[in-house]
Enzyme design. Structure first.
Site, PDB file in Angstrom:
ATOM      1  N   TYR A   1       7.170 -20.232  -3.081  1.00 54.38           N
ATOM      2  CA  TYR A   1       7.337 -20.904  -4.374  1.00 54.38           C
ATOM      3  C   TYR A   1       8.805 -21.004  -4.776  1.00 54.38           C
ATOM      4  O   TYR A   1       9.571 -20.044  -4.596  1.00 54.38           O
ATOM      5  CB  TYR A   1       6.637 -20.108  -5.484  1.00 54.38           C
TER       6      TYR A   1
ATOM      7  N   GLY B   1      -7.430 -26.966  -2.485  1.00 52.73           N
ATOM      8  CA  GLY B   1      -7.993 -28.049  -3.280  1.00 52.73           C
ATOM      9  C   GLY B   1      -9.514 -28.005  -3.338  1.00 52.73           C
ATOM     10  O   GLY B   1     -10.135 -28.749  -4.109  1.00 52.73           O
TER      11      GLY B   1
ATOM     12  N   ASP C   1     -10.671 -26.766  -6.777  1.00 56.82           N
ATOM     13  CA  ASP C   1     -10.412 -27.788  -7.801  1.00 56.82           C
ATOM     14  C   ASP C   1     -11.429 -28.915  -7.683  1.00 56.82           C
ATOM     15  O   ASP C   1     -11.939 -29.430  -8.681  1.00 56.82           O
ATOM     16  CB  ASP C   1      -8.988 -28.346  -7.648  1.00 56.82           C
TER      17      ASP C   1
END
Lengths: 320, 320, 320, 320, 320, 320
Positions: free
Chosen positions: F108, F259, F262
């Site tokens: 990150y 994903g 989600d």
């Protein structure tokens, strides 16, 4: 200008552009990169980036290339709510072939494309009414009979409803012959309120070479505003009351000349929408047109309003 | 077989294939790689690599994509002396869209392509006479009315002149409907000396599922040799006198299923041209078909004769 | 000229060229792209593109790089039927290292390559007889003792059999020393009917700087036609009867200087084969040579006959 | 072990490896990516990553490829102070050709490479003395006569000076015949203190298939430690006193099998240098060997000591 | 100079640089290539390539980007034994955005990077003692309070221990304001033995434009040697005794201006370490600086000593 | 559900994701491809593709990466009118490091990103009121103190104004510790109307492993609807009245697991918005979640409503 929901509405074919990864005959090129191409969407994106409310529409194939075009143009902040999907025809394509010593070749795969089936019934006329300005190019009537009719109908409707009609002749002899093009384009020139001819186009249409004569002749035909593009020289502007020559930019590091004319039109319209005087409109037009050529791709180099002002201010940038 | 200048002549549309650089919807793909696609040129290249004298022709656009196709196929050692150039139409294209979980989508840009304007007058009939075998697929009659007529004319001419007619139905429902396809394909099946149907095609054409019944019915129609493709299972072969089931390959590492059927036909014809017995012809067919799937691309995995023999010998290769 | 099966036959080493994906020392380059390199195959491809019947041969490794070279050259329409495969040696390679400020470095991996084992027994002399012109470069005798002997034998055989001998000295000091090269090259110059020396080479061979003197001296040695390359200046041509200076092109956008000399020779020979006069031959030579430099790669920029005529006609192209 | 400046010294040819960007015959591959290859530098890098003091040397061409190899290996923390530059010969290369269904082909361009000219006079014998362990592979004596002599001289010198001699037979039949290889390799096996044969190599050398017999026979020849590699099964270890079979890893997601044997040797030597017991040494060996195959490239997957311990601890990782 | 283990020691943040694969706004860029960036490591690498013993250190994240930086710099032959790893903070990054008409934009991701936590306790002061010259740039004190303190402490320690202090102001207004920068930089200028100001920096620091005045003023502050960079014009050098203007290079094919100043400093220091006279030091400085700009990347174009001498000798190289 | 302008509004950090071009440690990766990442924008895009009216907002840097995120999400048809630009902070980034044998690492660069400065004053509360459903994930409160307050304020405001609160815990231990996370997440769980916990998260939060017990406990806390994700097994759904276990998909060709969660939430909410029954909502959830993993990238594989129905219908697709 009158207060309306949209500043500018435009329509016309956008295609997926495949750029070769290096120069030379396509036969020897291994890979191609996908991008967007389309004179009217170029103008729409340019105006959106300059903070205007813009709508663009066309007929797209109901396929992945059509969805790419939708996502790209909507992503730029242009209203695409009136785009029509054609389940039977494909989205048009084009391939560029680049050379170091001559202008690029273009290979079209747009015959019978979805956009060429655009017809008067496809149009949401109420939507057109909402615009301050309707911008059309001479590419659309070259696509097909029905596309030509659509242009006529939309332009007539717009004029009847007080929408300013902005027209860029954009004559493409790959799509139709000089003989076919001339009467259609001239007819649209007559109807135009704002006209963006290139000096070569003017010569082809009017048989006149002298810029002042060209402008005079166009004014006599109809348009109140004529913005005549003179290439690197700049442009000559006239609104019947005043006339200005505005110097262009010598772009030593041009990356891609495509999109310059679309940027010019967008810059000019942006000036008008901001109530700038004629000369300032021409400076915006020259500026956006030049900036479009500084980055490869039709729209990638188009400036925000801040970037445009900075650029106009520092002409030396392009003379490095 | 009779001694002739060419072993096999074939004709039909070859296109430039654009392969996406990764899997997923094309909208998100940035780069595409150029390659060659075309059922008949696949067969021609496969046969050339197996050391036979082969000719292929088609009508190509007089453009860089057409020149790419010419160079590629000629480079593989196939005679392309009868290729015709069309100055008005473009070479056809196709885009693949690959997914991990379903078969690839295909986007064609071949409507009104140069090849679809192939017509009986384009043919050098003396050239056809020179072949031991004429190979045709069911894709060509699907391209256009004139292409269909061309197929009929060439096939009839060949049969009248003692050329063996080899036919692969290759039914593509993206190009025509079942209703349009069926009578045309059935008519060609009847004329065929050697027939390469897939089991699904057989069911569509005859309404029969059982392999033995399929073969019997096709024999009754006309063909002396039927090579029925059963997918991974292998194939069932019959020449009226003998019948064989030949086991297929379990390719665990299949890279690209396209081209397998073309390889199958080429392998079989190569066996025949080398006077192998029916079973060996089937082994060659299965072998070339399987090898075509081991490398991405229609033709990149096609073997030389040595490579084919090694592969057939070491079935375990594909079972790693 | 006499009517023969082939217009030009040439032979010599072709290699796989690996081009770095960006400029700078190879140590920092991550990826390389495969291409074709070889002075004689450049000439052959240039002539094939100009519509002449050409044959080229060499000894290639029986490996994938050799097969690539075969497919490429055959794909261009050159007859490669006399190529010999060497099962023990490899196909030669070369890597380019490009810089913005100096000419590219070249790293050869051709020592003991298949081509360097070319020997007089490898030659099909009947094939040589079939040519109007035999074209040889000074690279081949530099490869090895046996290659040198092969050149001598083939050249002598050609001359005895009425084949015109065209010679490009092409002195490469990376392959042999000036001392080794000079007598061998001079000997071939003497035998040549058509000679393509560069002005620097002439100086090295004759110790003469003045173009007119150079031409006179070469004529006295043997060659009836001398085409002396003067770089960007153009060329000086002489056939004992007449003498011409032909202006060159100022290529502002040169992409790759390699292949210019080969294009020059091919352009000149094409003019001769078309029975053009000396001056026109020089214009073709200058034109093909200049066009070769406009696209990256040895052969990618070579023109068709139409493209050449258009280019010669519009000298301004290269002066953009 | 005795306290010395270096833990391990090794030497042998490292080459620049060109990896094709996709699978299939090299003829159809457009781009290649540069990487490092070399059995001995693999071992050196593996040991450096496991925190040992390692030196590697070879003879490299005085060219950009040689400089790349230097920078890469030094960058990994290996001492390269004894590398020799050869101004006349080139650095060796190799190209991989990958297939989905069979092991990769390898094309060498190393004949007459700089490394093959390594000779006894090139060696800094004092440097050898400084090592606890000298590691050699059977590739080096296959390169040339002088390389073979160098191996003999260095090994004898090392043994006379109390350096432990670790030997990996690494028989490459692309470089020499079984007949040439066998006596040379057997001679080195006899001299070895630690021996890393593969089971296939053992069979070739001894004509024995049974692992226990193999180990017994090698012990009788000389080596005190034999680490016999059994492929996926794991390995059998023996130090005359104890004998262990250590289970291998089932790597379902193997990316690149090259480098596994080098990783095995490095893992084992690392265990010894850390004074681990025989079984632990085998676990390290299996672990490093398996991890080397999980990432494409010879060295990219080699673990740090922490990563190795984690991996050994969680065998399930590789069984996903 | 005194005999010491290291010629030059330098320290400061090195980052991973991501280069866009084409020009234009980053929003439209698909792929980025990893490279190395860092003023001090540029100087270190330049000096290592010029055959000096150099050490560089910084604080790096204990992550893959940190390991990349370590491998790269060590690979170039620079001693990195004093690099510190920070397990909590990340290695800094930067993205370049390139345009044809203006200088590149830079996007930093270095706030709170590992390097910005460099503090006086991290330093191995004995290591500093070992250097003939300590080189510092004005970037490091801009990183953070603790980095600033570290600079002060290290510089003071070096001066107390007879290490020559070389300082390049390198004022980066993206990292701190003019107001913050000025006193800190001026303080370091005063302490410097050798100073490398640019003419713009000089004006900002001293408010003086005239080169001779600038040099005089700096001498009065402290430094015995001032090497004032005048851009393309070249440089003005002074060591209190003599003063020289050395002409610069007109690099027509500049690829990347970044790294020119670092190359300048390295070239100058190399001259000093080789006991060259002031003018020669300036020629080395100009040469290395110019060569750094001829290849894309901060360090890829840096020359070996041989390459530098060749370049200086042939000024015309850069004027092609 | 009540009639409102927007179906779902969500907010949270979206970042630019850099994907390595191959597997293995980032240190050895040369090129990276730009993409979009962000749990909440994934949900928004999934819902837009399923034909719902969705709004998403965050705080973005006023930089090219921020503009990329805007264009991408707006392009997908999501309302981004409430996005805030931060002129001082940068848009957050993340790098993926992929391995064949373990889950990807994530690096990150989002500490102090623009999004982490999101604060209660940034919110347009009237906009929130317009939504039927507010969707929040547990990532946002982990970003910073002010982001946490923002979540609390927005959630409380939504609940007071009759907006359904949908919550996905999405616990990321790279952003905060278990101790920090637990009370914050539990507090949000209590407020949720619809809750999407994973079974591992449930265990961490409640210390309960049994799915039925988990659901019971969550119901007691507050949420009326609990959709408990059980990985490949599928999910367990409960709305106090009914409870269902819905089988998941065995995706043999998973390309990218990111994903999936989600997609699951979006599929479930889409079912609810279409007034499907609980079981159908679960089938949609499983379907969208599975499809998200079939294409590389967070959002590239998300289906249209038609594609979802086809997929659900043909479960065998994923079992090839």
């Amino acid at each position: 200008m009158v207060d309306k929901k949209m500043d500018v509405i435009t329509f016309g074919e956008s295609m997926v552009l495949f750029n070769p990864d290096s120069k030379g005959p396509l036969r020897y090129i291994h890979t191609f990169t996908k991008a967007l191409s389309g004179a009217e969407s170029n103008v729409a994106i340019a105006l959106a980036r300059l903070e205007h409310k813009v709508g663009w529409f066309s007929k797209l194939g109901d396929d992945e290339f059509g969805r790419y075009i939708e996502c790209f143009i909507r992503g730029e902040g242009v209203d695409i709510s009136r785009v029509i999907k054609d389940e039977e025809r494909s989205t048009g394509l084009l391939f560029k072939e680049r050379f170091a010593h001559v202008n690029p070749n273009v290979y079209y795969y747009r015959r019978n494309s979805a956009a060429s089936y655009l017809s008067p019934e496809d149009i949401d006329y109420e939507y057109i009414k909402n615009a301050k300005i309707l911008h059309v190019t001479g590419i659309t009537p070259a696509l097909s009979e029905s596309a030509r009719e659509t242009v006529t109908r939309v332009v007539d409707f717009a004029k009847e409803n007080g929408v300013i009609f902005s027209f860029d002749p954009n004559i493409r002899l790959k799509l139709w012959s000089k003989e076919e093009a001339k009467p259609v384009i001239l007819d649209l020139c007559k109807k135009a309120d704002i006209l963006f001819p290139g000096i070569d186009e003017a010569e082809m249409l009017l048989g006149i070479e002298d810029p002042r004569e060209v402008i005079k002749t166009f004014h006599e035909m109809g348009p109140d505003i004529v913005a005549l593009k003179l290439g690197k020289e700049g442009c000559m502007l006239s609104n019947r009351k005043e006339q200005h020559f505005v110097n262009g930019y010598t772009v030593k590091t041009m990356e891609d000349s495509v999109g310059a004319g679309d940027g010019f039109a967008a810059g000019f319209l942006s000036g008008m929408l901001r109530n700038k005087n004629l000369k300032e409109c021409g400076e915006y037009a020259n500026g956006v047109g030049a900036m479009a050529t500084l980055v490869k791709g039709d729209v990638e180099g188009l400036p925000t309003y801040d970037q445009l002002l900075t650029f106009i201010d520092k002409k030396e940038y392009v003379d490095r």
